[in-house]
Write a protein that holds these residues in place. Sequence first.
Motif, PDB file in Angstrom:
ATOM      1  N   VAL A 141       0.845  -1.186   0.000  1.00  0.00           N
ATOM      2  CA  VAL A 141       0.000   0.000   0.000  1.00  0.00           C
ATOM      3  C   VAL A 141       0.889   1.248   0.000  1.00  0.00           C
ATOM      4  N   LEU A 142       0.499   2.230  -0.819  1.00  0.00           N
ATOM      5  CA  LEU A 142       1.150   3.530  -0.803  1.00  0.00           C
ATOM      6  C   LEU A 142       0.177   4.511  -0.161  1.00  0.00           C
ATOM      7  N   VAL A 143       0.570   5.065   0.991  1.00  0.00           N
ATOM      8  CA  VAL A 143      -0.258   5.998   1.756  1.00  0.00           C
ATOM      9  C   VAL A 143       0.196   7.413   1.414  1.00  0.00           C
ATOM     10  N   VAL A 144      -0.731   8.215   0.869  1.00  0.00           N
ATOM     11  CA  VAL A 144      -0.390   9.567   0.426  1.00  0.00           C
ATOM     12  C   VAL A 144      -1.230  10.577   1.206  1.00  0.00           C
ATOM     13  N   ASP A 145      -0.562  11.357   2.050  1.00  0.00           N
ATOM     14  CA  ASP A 145      -1.257  12.375   2.847  1.00  0.00           C
ATOM     15  C   ASP A 145      -0.233  13.408   3.284  1.00  0.00           C
ATOM     16  N   ASP A 146      -0.591  14.691   3.221  1.00  0.00           N
ATOM     17  CA  ASP A 146       0.347  15.736   3.622  1.00  0.00           C
ATOM     18  C   ASP A 146       0.407  15.901   5.140  1.00  0.00           C
ATOM     19  N   ASP A 147      -0.528  15.290   5.868  1.00  0.00           N
ATOM     20  CA  ASP A 147      -0.548  15.356   7.328  1.00  0.00           C
ATOM     21  C   ASP A 147       0.217  14.155   7.887  1.00  0.00           C
ATOM     22  N   GLU A 148       1.364  14.434   8.518  1.00  0.00           N
ATOM     23  CA  GLU A 148       2.228  13.355   9.003  1.00  0.00           C
ATOM     24  C   GLU A 148       1.524  12.464  10.029  1.00  0.00           C
ATOM     25  N   VAL A 149       0.690  13.056  10.885  1.00  0.00           N
ATOM     26  CA  VAL A 149      -0.020  12.276  11.904  1.00  0.00           C
ATOM     27  C   VAL A 149      -0.978  11.281  11.249  1.00  0.00           C
ATOM     28  N   ILE A 150      -1.712  11.733  10.265  1.00  0.00           N
ATOM     29  CA  ILE A 150      -2.649  10.836   9.562  1.00  0.00           C
ATOM     30  C   ILE A 150      -1.880   9.769   8.791  1.00  0.00           C
ATOM     31  N   ARG A 151      -0.776  10.165   8.149  1.00  0.00           N
ATOM     32  CA  ARG A 151       0.059   9.190   7.425  1.00  0.00           C
ATOM     33  C   ARG A 151       0.524   8.089   8.372  1.00  0.00           C
ATOM     34  N   GLN A 152       0.986   8.494   9.561  1.00  0.00           N
ATOM     35  CA  GLN A 152       1.452   7.521  10.559  1.00  0.00           C
ATOM     36  C   GLN A 152       0.321   6.630  11.060  1.00  0.00           C
ATOM     37  N   LEU A 153      -0.842   7.230  11.333  1.00  0.00           N
ATOM     38  CA  LEU A 153      -1.999   6.469  11.810  1.00  0.00           C
ATOM     39  C   LEU A 153      -2.372   5.382  10.805  1.00  0.00           C
ATOM     40  N   ILE A 154      -2.470   5.765   9.537  1.00  0.00           N
ATOM     41  CA  ILE A 154      -2.834   4.790   8.501  1.00  0.00           C
ATOM     42  C   ILE A 154      -1.753   3.729   8.375  1.00  0.00           C
ATOM     43  N   THR A 155      -0.489   4.160   8.367  1.00  0.00           N
ATOM     44  CA  THR A 155       0.629   3.222   8.219  1.00  0.00           C
ATOM     45  C   THR A 155       0.633   2.184   9.337  1.00  0.00           C
ATOM     46  N   VAL A 156       0.525   2.635  10.580  1.00  0.00           N
ATOM     47  CA  VAL A 156       0.562   1.716  11.729  1.00  0.00           C
ATOM     48  C   VAL A 156      -0.586   0.711  11.654  1.00  0.00           C
ATOM     49  N   ASN A 157      -1.787   1.194  11.356  1.00  0.00           N
ATOM     50  CA  ASN A 157      -2.944   0.295  11.282  1.00  0.00           C
ATOM     51  C   ASN A 157      -2.794  -0.747  10.173  1.00  0.00           C
ATOM     52  N   LEU A 158      -2.263  -0.339   9.030  1.00  0.00           N
ATOM     53  CA  LEU A 158      -2.085  -1.287   7.931  1.00  0.00           C
ATOM     54  C   LEU A 158      -0.952  -2.274   8.221  1.00  0.00           C
ATOM     55  N   GLU A 159       0.145  -1.772   8.787  1.00  0.00           N
ATOM     56  CA  GLU A 159       1.272  -2.664   9.105  1.00  0.00           C
ATOM     57  C   GLU A 159       0.873  -3.703  10.152  1.00  0.00           C
ATOM     58  N   LEU A 160       0.042  -3.316  11.125  1.00  0.00           N
ATOM     59  CA  LEU A 160      -0.425  -4.278  12.129  1.00  0.00           C
ATOM     60  C   LEU A 160      -1.235  -5.408  11.501  1.00  0.00           C
ATOM     61  N   GLU A 161      -1.825  -5.127  10.345  1.00  0.00           N
ATOM     62  CA  GLU A 161      -2.624  -6.134   9.636  1.00  0.00           C
ATOM     63  C   GLU A 161      -1.808  -6.874   8.578  1.00  0.00           C
ATOM     64  N   GLY A 162      -0.496  -6.624   8.547  1.00  0.00           N
ATOM     65  CA  GLY A 162       0.380  -7.381   7.664  1.00  0.00           C
ATOM     66  C   GLY A 162       0.650  -6.767   6.304  1.00  0.00           C
ATOM     67  N   PHE A 163       0.195  -5.552   6.080  1.00  0.00           N
ATOM     68  CA  PHE A 163       0.467  -4.897   4.806  1.00  0.00           C
ATOM     69  C   PHE A 163       1.860  -4.293   4.808  1.00  0.00           C
ATOM     70  N   GLU A 164       2.486  -4.265   3.638  1.00  0.00           N
ATOM     71  CA  GLU A 164       3.750  -3.558   3.453  1.00  0.00           C
ATOM     72  C   GLU A 164       3.375  -2.138   3.034  1.00  0.00           C
ATOM     73  N   VAL A 165       3.837  -1.138   3.781  1.00  0.00           N
ATOM     74  CA  VAL A 165       3.394   0.242   3.550  1.00  0.00           C
ATOM     75  C   VAL A 165       4.569   1.150   3.199  1.00  0.00           C
ATOM     76  N   GLN A 166       4.368   1.946   2.163  1.00  0.00           N
ATOM     77  CA  GLN A 166       5.268   3.044   1.813  1.00  0.00           C
ATOM     78  C   GLN A 166       4.436   4.314   1.903  1.00  0.00           C
ATOM     79  N   THR A 167       5.093   5.463   2.061  1.00  0.00           N
ATOM     80  CA  THR A 167       4.341   6.712   2.183  1.00  0.00           C
ATOM     81  C   THR A 167       4.853   7.766   1.205  1.00  0.00           C
ATOM     82  N   ALA A 168       3.956   8.711   0.930  1.00  0.00           N
ATOM     83  CA  ALA A 168       4.291   9.888   0.129  1.00  0.00           C
ATOM     84  C   ALA A 168       3.582  11.075   0.774  1.00  0.00           C
ATOM     85  N   PHE A 169       4.184  12.263   0.684  1.00  0.00           N
ATOM     86  CA  PHE A 169       3.632  13.412   1.399  1.00  0.00           C
ATOM     87  C   PHE A 169       2.694  14.269   0.559  1.00  0.00           C
ATOM     88  N   ASP A 170       2.637  14.037  -0.748  1.00  0.00           N
ATOM     89  CA  ASP A 170       1.646  14.725  -1.586  1.00  0.00           C
ATOM     90  C   ASP A 170       1.552  14.003  -2.926  1.00  0.00           C
TER      91      ASP A 170
END
Length: 122
Positions: free
Chosen positions: A3-32
């Motif tokens: 999953v690629l999580v794209v959000d300019d809000d670092e807190v929301i990016r982290q929230l989504i990342t942590v929840n997905l990683e806990l469910e076994g997804f491999e997560v990368q992020t982008a800021f915009d």
Amino acid sequence: MRVLVVDDDEVIRQLITVNLELEGFEVQTAFDGQDCLDKIKDVSPDVVTLDVMMPRLDGWETAARLRSDADLADVRIILLSARAQEADIERGDTIGVDAYLTKPFDPDDLVAMVRRLAEDTS
């Protein structure tokens, strides 16, 4: 599943990342949106979660560019937005996004949506 999580809000990016990683997804992020377009071919995600309101390149334009690239046609797109008017949902449908989730959202709902869409690509 990636999953690629794209959000300019670092807190929301982290929230989504942590929840997905806990469910076994491999997560990368982008800021915009531009960062997303720069990274997406290297990341090769099954699903992209895309905030609508971002600097440089918003979620609408990013989704439209992803949909216009034949190499990325199979990527599933979830738009995340605080705006949930019918016109916004219709705009997402016109672009070809796969799902629309209104902020604030329940992380369990997002995880379930990502899982369902990721399994559709398998």
